[in-house]
Enzyme design. Structure first.
Site: not given
Length: 216
Positions: A128-130
């Site tokens: 999700h961060y990437y």
């Protein structure tokens, strides 16, 4: 060059503010979320403004007024959930891109993540961060701003060496001190070889200035 640092209270942000303060080419304005953070910066002679990335875009436009460049190094942090990542690392970044354009800034330097541009190499635990980094970077690339996207590897708190390895695509995993990330970000502001491009960054054997000039 007058530079707005978004995420000025973060670990990389603090390093960037300090380096800009000591650089006679630039003046710095620090954007933070809390009054006490702004007061602390002002005590140290830093022009500080308060705006929240989860708030209105207009507050960011106001913060960026009069600045020629914007550095985005804000993040929701590792202790928050995917919802905050979307609101800060993605939507907050996109709001800042829009605000920079509206405020008349020309340069924008984004602190992203190693291989955020390459879905095949995303860390499975924090996809999700990437994804947030990937799409905010792509929106920056599609903007009218003269951008640079810095994609550092694992972040270290140890003292910087001033020596790095950068490339448009680094297959290897690696790490880099936050101080060196800040050096690369600040140097990128005026290094024309970094304009309109992104690159991966880890520790290496080449000085920051030479690494940026030889980026191909």
């Amino acid at each position: 060059m007058k530079v707005l640092v978004v995420g000025a209270n973060g670990q990389i942000g603090k390093q960037i503010v300090k380096q800009l303060q000591n650089n006679d080419q630039h003046t710095v304005r620090a954007m933070v979320r809390k009054e006490e953070q702004a007061e602390e910066l002002k005590k140290n002679g830093v022009d500080a403004v308060i705006a929240n990335l989860e708030g209105s875009k207009n507050s960011i436009v106001k913060a960026a007024k009069g600045c020629e460049a914007v550095i985005f190094t804000a993040g929701s942090g590792g202790s928050t959930g995917p919802d905050k990542t979307l609101l800060v690392d993605l939507d907050g970044a996109v709001k800042t891109i829009e605000a920079a354009e509206e405020a008349g800034a020309e340069r924008f330097v984004m602190v992203s993540a190693l291989q955020a541009n390459n879905r095949e190499n995303w860390n499975e635990k924090i996809r999700h961060y990437y994804a947030a980094k990937h799409y905010s970077d792509r929106i920056l690339e599609a903007s009218n701003l003269s951008y640079t996207i810095v994609r550092p590897g694992g972040l270290l708190n140890e003292e910087g060496t001033g020596k790095v390895k950068i490339a448009g695509n680094l297959d290897e995993r690696g790490s880099v001190p936050r101080e060196d990330v800040a050096k690369v970000v600040v140097a990128s502001l005026t290094e024309e070889n970094t304009f309109k491009r992104g690159f991966d960054l880890v520790s290496g054997e080449t000085t920051v200035a030479d690494a940026l000039k030889n980026l191909s």
